[in-house]
Design a protein around this motif. Sequence first.
Motif, PDB file in Angstrom:
ATOM      1  N   LYS A  93       0.844  -1.201   0.000  1.00 46.96           N
ATOM      2  CA  LYS A  93       0.000   0.000   0.000  1.00 46.96           C
ATOM      3  C   LYS A  93       0.879   1.250   0.000  1.00 46.96           C
ATOM      4  CE  LYS A  93      -3.693   2.297   2.508  1.00 46.96           C
ATOM      5  NZ  LYS A  93      -4.520   2.327   3.701  1.00 46.96           N
ATOM      6  N   ALA A  94       1.931   1.246   0.810  1.00 48.51           N
ATOM      7  CA  ALA A  94       2.844   2.388   0.861  1.00 48.51           C
ATOM      8  C   ALA A  94       3.568   2.558  -0.472  1.00 48.51           C
ATOM      9  CB  ALA A  94       3.848   2.210   1.994  1.00 48.51           C
ATOM     10  N   VAL A  95       4.014   1.455  -1.052  1.00 51.26           N
ATOM     11  CA  VAL A  95       4.693   1.514  -2.346  1.00 51.26           C
ATOM     12  C   VAL A  95       3.730   2.066  -3.401  1.00 51.26           C
ATOM     13  CG1 VAL A  95       5.749   0.128  -4.186  1.00 51.26           C
ATOM     14  CG2 VAL A  95       6.313  -0.324  -1.796  1.00 51.26           C
ATOM     15  N   GLY A  96       2.489   1.619  -3.358  1.00 47.96           N
ATOM     16  CA  GLY A  96       1.484   2.109  -4.301  1.00 47.96           C
ATOM     17  C   GLY A  96       1.224   3.596  -4.151  1.00 47.96           C
ATOM     18  N   CYS A  97       1.198   4.081  -2.908  1.00 47.69           N
ATOM     19  CA  CYS A  97       0.994   5.521  -2.678  1.00 47.69           C
ATOM     20  C   CYS A  97       2.135   6.329  -3.276  1.00 47.69           C
ATOM     21  CB  CYS A  97       0.888   5.814  -1.183  1.00 47.69           C
ATOM     22  SG  CYS A  97      -0.702   5.409  -0.464  1.00 47.69           S
ATOM     23  N   VAL A  98       3.361   5.899  -3.055  1.00 42.46           N
ATOM     24  CA  VAL A  98       4.517   6.634  -3.579  1.00 42.46           C
ATOM     25  C   VAL A  98       4.532   6.573  -5.105  1.00 42.46           C
ATOM     26  CG1 VAL A  98       7.032   6.737  -3.626  1.00 42.46           C
ATOM     27  CG2 VAL A  98       5.854   6.315  -1.471  1.00 42.46           C
ATOM     28  N   LEU A  99       4.258   5.401  -5.683  1.00 44.82           N
ATOM     29  CA  LEU A  99       4.215   5.295  -7.141  1.00 44.82           C
ATOM     30  C   LEU A  99       3.104   6.149  -7.732  1.00 44.82           C
ATOM     31  CD1 LEU A  99       4.981   1.517  -7.746  1.00 44.82           C
ATOM     32  CD2 LEU A  99       6.459   3.483  -8.162  1.00 44.82           C
ATOM     33  N   ALA A 100       1.960   6.201  -7.070  1.00 43.37           N
ATOM     34  CA  ALA A 100       0.868   7.066  -7.539  1.00 43.37           C
ATOM     35  C   ALA A 100       1.300   8.528  -7.496  1.00 43.37           C
ATOM     36  CB  ALA A 100      -0.382   6.840  -6.690  1.00 43.37           C
ATOM     37  N   GLY A 101       2.025   8.908  -6.459  1.00 40.63           N
ATOM     38  CA  GLY A 101       2.535  10.275  -6.373  1.00 40.63           C
ATOM     39  C   GLY A 101       3.516  10.589  -7.493  1.00 40.63           C
ATOM     40  N   LEU A 102       4.392   9.633  -7.812  1.00 42.42           N
ATOM     41  CA  LEU A 102       5.331   9.840  -8.920  1.00 42.42           C
ATOM     42  C   LEU A 102       4.601   9.982 -10.246  1.00 42.42           C
ATOM     43  CD1 LEU A 102       8.170   7.356  -7.939  1.00 42.42           C
ATOM     44  CD2 LEU A 102       8.355   9.835  -8.122  1.00 42.42           C
ATOM     45  N   LEU A 103       3.573   9.152 -10.443  1.00 43.02           N
ATOM     46  CA  LEU A 103       2.773   9.262 -11.672  1.00 43.02           C
ATOM     47  C   LEU A 103       2.049  10.609 -11.730  1.00 43.02           C
ATOM     48  CD1 LEU A 103       1.320   5.647 -11.924  1.00 43.02           C
ATOM     49  CD2 LEU A 103       3.054   6.714 -13.397  1.00 43.02           C
ATOM     50  N   ALA A 104       1.560  11.076 -10.592  1.00 40.81           N
ATOM     51  CA  ALA A 104       0.900  12.383 -10.544  1.00 40.81           C
ATOM     52  C   ALA A 104       1.885  13.504 -10.864  1.00 40.81           C
ATOM     53  CB  ALA A 104       0.265  12.599  -9.176  1.00 40.81           C
ATOM     54  N   LEU A 105       3.117  13.391 -10.365  1.00 45.27           N
ATOM     55  CA  LEU A 105       4.139  14.398 -10.678  1.00 45.27           C
ATOM     56  C   LEU A 105       4.420  14.408 -12.179  1.00 45.27           C
ATOM     57  CD1 LEU A 105       6.377  16.443 -10.011  1.00 45.27           C
ATOM     58  CD2 LEU A 105       7.860  14.494  -9.511  1.00 45.27           C
ATOM     59  N   GLY A 114       3.056  22.582 -13.647  1.00 46.58           N
ATOM     60  CA  GLY A 114       4.163  23.115 -12.888  1.00 46.58           C
ATOM     61  C   GLY A 114       4.785  22.129 -11.916  1.00 46.58           C
ATOM     62  N   PHE A 115       6.022  22.457 -11.558  1.00 51.64           N
ATOM     63  CA  PHE A 115       6.792  21.621 -10.639  1.00 51.64           C
ATOM     64  C   PHE A 115       6.204  21.634  -9.244  1.00 51.64           C
ATOM     65  CE2 PHE A 115      10.002  21.634  -7.282  1.00 51.64           C
ATOM     66  CZ  PHE A 115      10.528  20.371  -7.433  1.00 51.64           C
ATOM     67  N   VAL A 116       5.826  22.799  -8.749  1.00 49.56           N
ATOM     68  CA  VAL A 116       5.382  22.923  -7.354  1.00 49.56           C
ATOM     69  C   VAL A 116       4.132  22.091  -7.106  1.00 49.56           C
ATOM     70  CG1 VAL A 116       4.544  24.525  -5.599  1.00 49.56           C
ATOM     71  CG2 VAL A 116       6.484  25.163  -7.018  1.00 49.56           C
ATOM     72  N   LEU A 117       3.162  22.174  -7.984  1.00 53.09           N
ATOM     73  CA  LEU A 117       1.926  21.403  -7.804  1.00 53.09           C
ATOM     74  C   LEU A 117       2.202  19.900  -7.859  1.00 53.09           C
ATOM     75  CD1 LEU A 117      -1.166  21.379  -7.496  1.00 53.09           C
ATOM     76  CD2 LEU A 117      -1.285  21.303  -9.976  1.00 53.09           C
ATOM     77  N   GLY A 118       2.954  19.467  -8.860  1.00 54.64           N
ATOM     78  CA  GLY A 118       3.255  18.041  -8.997  1.00 54.64           C
ATOM     79  C   GLY A 118       4.064  17.503  -7.831  1.00 54.64           C
ATOM     80  N   ALA A 119       5.077  18.257  -7.401  1.00 57.01           N
ATOM     81  CA  ALA A 119       5.910  17.810  -6.291  1.00 57.01           C
ATOM     82  C   ALA A 119       5.130  17.826  -4.973  1.00 57.01           C
ATOM     83  CB  ALA A 119       7.158  18.675  -6.186  1.00 57.01           C
ATOM     84  N   THR A 120       4.185  18.740  -4.834  1.00 54.26           N
ATOM     85  CA  THR A 120       3.353  18.765  -3.630  1.00 54.26           C
ATOM     86  C   THR A 120       2.454  17.537  -3.570  1.00 54.26           C
ATOM     87  OG1 THR A 120       3.404  21.181  -3.580  1.00 54.26           O
ATOM     88  CG2 THR A 120       1.638  20.106  -2.340  1.00 54.26           C
ATOM     89  N   VAL A 121       1.901  17.141  -4.695  1.00 56.86           N
ATOM     90  CA  VAL A 121       1.093  15.913  -4.736  1.00 56.86           C
ATOM     91  C   VAL A 121       1.964  14.706  -4.397  1.00 56.86           C
ATOM     92  CG1 VAL A 121      -0.278  14.400  -6.223  1.00 56.86           C
ATOM     93  CG2 VAL A 121      -0.605  16.867  -6.333  1.00 56.86           C
ATOM     94  N   LEU A 122       3.188  14.680  -4.914  1.00 52.17           N
ATOM     95  CA  LEU A 122       4.121  13.603  -4.576  1.00 52.17           C
ATOM     96  C   LEU A 122       4.421  13.596  -3.082  1.00 52.17           C
ATOM     97  CD1 LEU A 122       6.132  11.344  -5.227  1.00 52.17           C
ATOM     98  CD2 LEU A 122       7.795  13.129  -5.810  1.00 52.17           C
ATOM     99  N   PHE A 123       4.607  14.765  -2.489  1.00 52.43           N
ATOM    100  CA  PHE A 123       4.871  14.868  -1.055  1.00 52.43           C
ATOM    101  C   PHE A 123       3.696  14.313  -0.250  1.00 52.43           C
ATOM    102  CE2 PHE A 123       5.016  16.913   3.070  1.00 52.43           C
ATOM    103  CZ  PHE A 123       6.366  16.865   3.392  1.00 52.43           C
ATOM    104  N   ILE A 124       2.485  14.683  -0.642  1.00 53.23           N
ATOM    105  CA  ILE A 124       1.276  14.212   0.058  1.00 53.23           C
ATOM    106  C   ILE A 124       1.171  12.684  -0.060  1.00 53.23           C
ATOM    107  CG2 ILE A 124      -1.257  14.250   0.041  1.00 53.23           C
ATOM    108  CD1 ILE A 124      -0.999  17.179  -1.026  1.00 53.23           C
ATOM    109  N   ALA A 125       1.377  12.159  -1.260  1.00 51.33           N
ATOM    110  CA  ALA A 125       1.271  10.710  -1.469  1.00 51.33           C
ATOM    111  C   ALA A 125       2.333   9.957  -0.673  1.00 51.33           C
ATOM    112  CB  ALA A 125       1.387  10.389  -2.960  1.00 51.33           C
ATOM    113  N   THR A 126       3.548  10.492  -0.631  1.00 46.53           N
ATOM    114  CA  THR A 126       4.614   9.847   0.128  1.00 46.53           C
ATOM    115  C   THR A 126       4.313   9.883   1.622  1.00 46.53           C
ATOM    116  OG1 THR A 126       6.197  10.475  -1.575  1.00 46.53           O
ATOM    117  CG2 THR A 126       7.099   9.828   0.553  1.00 46.53           C
ATOM    118  N   ALA A 127       3.849  11.030   2.113  1.00 48.18           N
ATOM    119  CA  ALA A 127       3.483  11.128   3.533  1.00 48.18           C
ATOM    120  C   ALA A 127       2.356  10.149   3.857  1.00 48.18           C
ATOM    121  CB  ALA A 127       3.056  12.556   3.871  1.00 48.18           C
TER     122      ALA A 127
END
Length: 172
Positions: A93-105, A114-127
């Motif tokens: 589940k954790a791996v899936g969250c991080v991979l989903a965040g990378l795909l969102a980025l 933009g970078f900020v929006l994509g990286a923020t989504v990645l941050f949220i998914a990783t957290a």
Amino acid sequence: MKAMSSVTSATPATIKRFEPAKAIVGAGLLLLALVVFIDASQLPPPPAAGVGPSAGMRFVAVLLAVLGVGHLVVAVRRGTAEAAAQREPMNWKAVGCVLAGLLALMAALQLQLGFVLGATVLFIATARGFGERRVLRSAAIGLVLNLLVYAFFAKALSLGLPGGPLERLVFG
């Protein structure tokens, strides 16, 4: 007659183990480090004063190489039977969250959000993958950190990060 004594060890028995998955990841990281380093060497030289665009990529290549060597060392190290028995199973589940965040980025960058929006989504998914349940708190922290990262790279180092509406709003 000799008295037989049982040999008991205070430390658990050392076992040899080889973990092919970690070795594959290590080799992949070393290969990626080589590709990044070669790519960095093809960039133009730095200006007379300052840091050129290849410095960051060379730094990333060194970090990837260190991670790759670390994975290879862990793949062939000796461990204890007790440690092997206590190893936790993979948290998919954790791996899936991080991979989903990378795909969102990647999607945010492809859609020019933009970078900020994509990286923020990645941050949220990783957290979230690491168990953080407060999404708004993660979003606020990620947004602030990514605005600082964008400001540092785009403004202080004059490196081009993909900008979107938020970057134009904040940085003009």
